[in-house]
Design a protein around this motif. Sequence first.
Motif, PDB file in Angstrom:
ATOM      1  N   GLY A  97       0.787  -1.221   0.000  1.00  0.00           N
ATOM      2  CA  GLY A  97       0.000   0.000   0.000  1.00  0.00           C
ATOM      3  C   GLY A  97       0.821   1.273   0.000  1.00  0.00           C
ATOM      4  N   GLN A  98       2.139   1.151  -0.172  1.00  0.00           N
ATOM      5  CA  GLN A  98       2.998   2.330  -0.206  1.00  0.00           C
ATOM      6  C   GLN A  98       3.105   2.879  -1.625  1.00  0.00           C
ATOM      7  OE1 GLN A  98       4.274   3.662   2.745  1.00  0.00           O
ATOM      8  NE2 GLN A  98       2.862   2.091   3.515  1.00  0.00           N
ATOM      9  N   ILE A  99       3.064   4.192  -1.753  1.00  0.00           N
ATOM     10  CA  ILE A  99       3.331   4.828  -3.041  1.00  0.00           C
ATOM     11  C   ILE A  99       4.845   4.979  -3.162  1.00  0.00           C
ATOM     12  CG2 ILE A  99       3.061   6.913  -4.439  1.00  0.00           C
ATOM     13  CD1 ILE A  99       0.333   7.298  -3.171  1.00  0.00           C
ATOM     14  N   ILE A 100       5.442   4.194  -4.077  1.00  0.00           N
ATOM     15  CA  ILE A 100       6.901   4.204  -4.186  1.00  0.00           C
ATOM     16  C   ILE A 100       7.394   5.246  -5.184  1.00  0.00           C
ATOM     17  CG2 ILE A 100       7.039   1.770  -3.525  1.00  0.00           C
ATOM     18  CD1 ILE A 100       7.752   1.296  -6.573  1.00  0.00           C
ATOM     19  N   ALA A 101       6.496   5.732  -6.038  1.00  0.00           N
ATOM     20  CA  ALA A 101       6.874   6.758  -7.018  1.00  0.00           C
ATOM     21  C   ALA A 101       5.603   7.349  -7.605  1.00  0.00           C
ATOM     22  CB  ALA A 101       7.742   6.167  -8.132  1.00  0.00           C
ATOM     23  N   ARG A 102       5.752   8.535  -8.172  1.00  0.00           N
ATOM     24  CA  ARG A 102       4.679   9.151  -8.946  1.00  0.00           C
ATOM     25  C   ARG A 102       5.268   9.561 -10.289  1.00  0.00           C
ATOM     26  NH1 ARG A 102       3.439  11.129  -3.754  1.00  0.00           N
ATOM     27  NH2 ARG A 102       1.268  10.724  -3.093  1.00  0.00           N
ATOM     28  N   TYR A 103       4.614   9.139 -11.358  1.00  0.00           N
ATOM     29  CA  TYR A 103       5.071   9.546 -12.684  1.00  0.00           C
ATOM     30  C   TYR A 103       4.147  10.623 -13.219  1.00  0.00           C
ATOM     31  CZ  TYR A 103       5.885   9.805 -17.635  1.00  0.00           C
ATOM     32  OH  TYR A 103       6.137  10.301 -18.901  1.00  0.00           O
ATOM     33  N   ASP A 104       4.717  11.765 -13.594  1.00  0.00           N
ATOM     34  CA  ASP A 104       3.964  12.862 -14.198  1.00  0.00           C
ATOM     35  C   ASP A 104       4.115  12.805 -15.710  1.00  0.00           C
ATOM     36  OD1 ASP A 104       3.308  13.857 -11.660  1.00  0.00           O
ATOM     37  OD2 ASP A 104       5.134  15.067 -11.561  1.00  0.00           O
ATOM     38  N   LYS A 105       3.001  12.801 -16.409  1.00  0.00           N
ATOM     39  CA  LYS A 105       3.000  12.752 -17.871  1.00  0.00           C
ATOM     40  C   LYS A 105       3.909  13.849 -18.435  1.00  0.00           C
ATOM     41  CE  LYS A 105      -0.518  12.598 -21.587  1.00  0.00           C
ATOM     42  NZ  LYS A 105      -1.986  12.721 -21.809  1.00  0.00           N
ATOM     43  N   MET A 106       4.865  13.450 -19.256  1.00  0.00           N
ATOM     44  CA  MET A 106       5.807  14.414 -19.806  1.00  0.00           C
ATOM     45  C   MET A 106       5.233  15.198 -20.972  1.00  0.00           C
ATOM     46  SD  MET A 106       9.607  12.805 -19.686  1.00  0.00           S
ATOM     47  CE  MET A 106      10.325  12.216 -18.162  1.00  0.00           C
ATOM     48  N   PHE A 107       4.351  14.561 -21.729  1.00  0.00           N
ATOM     49  CA  PHE A 107       3.775  15.200 -22.902  1.00  0.00           C
ATOM     50  C   PHE A 107       2.256  15.278 -22.760  1.00  0.00           C
ATOM     51  CE2 PHE A 107       7.849  13.744 -24.528  1.00  0.00           C
ATOM     52  CZ  PHE A 107       8.264  14.807 -25.319  1.00  0.00           C
ATOM     53  N   PRO A 108       1.743  16.278 -22.014  1.00  0.00           N
ATOM     54  CA  PRO A 108       0.288  16.487 -22.022  1.00  0.00           C
ATOM     55  C   PRO A 108      -0.194  16.646 -23.467  1.00  0.00           C
ATOM     56  CG  PRO A 108       1.334  17.873 -20.366  1.00  0.00           C
ATOM     57  CD  PRO A 108       2.443  17.270 -21.179  1.00  0.00           C
TER      58      PRO A 108
END
Length: 306
Positions: A97-108
């Motif tokens: 249940g841990q969030i190990i990373a967040r990926y933000d979209k590079m190309f909206p």
Amino acid sequence: MGVAAIQTAGEATGNLELIEQEVRSAARRFPWLSMIALGELAIHGASPEKAERAGGATEQRLQSLAAETSLWIIPGSLYEDRDGQVFNTTPIIDPTGQIIARYDKMFPFLPYEKGVASGNSYVVFDVPGAGKVAVAICYDIWFPELVRTLAAMGAEVIIVPTMTNTIDRDVELAIARANAAISQCFVVDLNVAGQQGNGRSVIYGPGGDLIYEAGAGREIMALELDLEQVRSARSRGWNGLGQVMKSFRDMPGRFPLHESVDARSEAMRDWGALEMPTRSIVPESAKLSQPSKTPRLTTTNNKGSV
């Protein structure tokens, strides 16, 4: 690695309970799974106005769901508000249940995905006992530089949450296949269906070979990905053919276009601004409503009418 790619057929928004049900159902039906993935913005839809703070109520429920099912969850993506900017974000949640990373979209998807900031960090993570997994989001895969970078960082599976409801879905399938072949990895391009998208999720192998293509409605695609196929393709070539990644590694040439943002901008500076297309044909009704620029010619006939 056992993966279930769930192509939801949800409403335009408000699908969190549906997704919780789908995840629980897949976990019960396929106890050999280690990961579940969903489509882009499947939970709250495509409105940045629904952005939550990172660590907000939706992420907390997803974390509880991952811990409950003991599964990795790639929950599509969410709009997240951080420091006054909105990002299209995929949280990567491990089986505790841990969030190990967040990926933000590079190309909206500009100019349509207006007001969404671009991410600037790649995410590749280890699944113990299996291998390396990466995340990209929808329009990202139209940019081979991004996918190649993930592969060079060791990614053996690239999960691509997607929201497409337009006529270019067929093109995206070709792009996903090409990325699998040129980066010699599994590509799971997972679209949404129902009111959100037109489905046709695809899974390609490390030779660009089609493993499965979904239809236009709800589907749960549960399968085992043999990551030794990736290692073999990169070492020996797919079916003994091109060793693409090693050729890319060993080629001594440079790519000046990619060496700086300034170089890229200069090379393409004459192409105009990235802006919304406008109507190219003026409707006849609009033309008729405009004042005439030529004087009106009046004539008389034999009956004296004008």
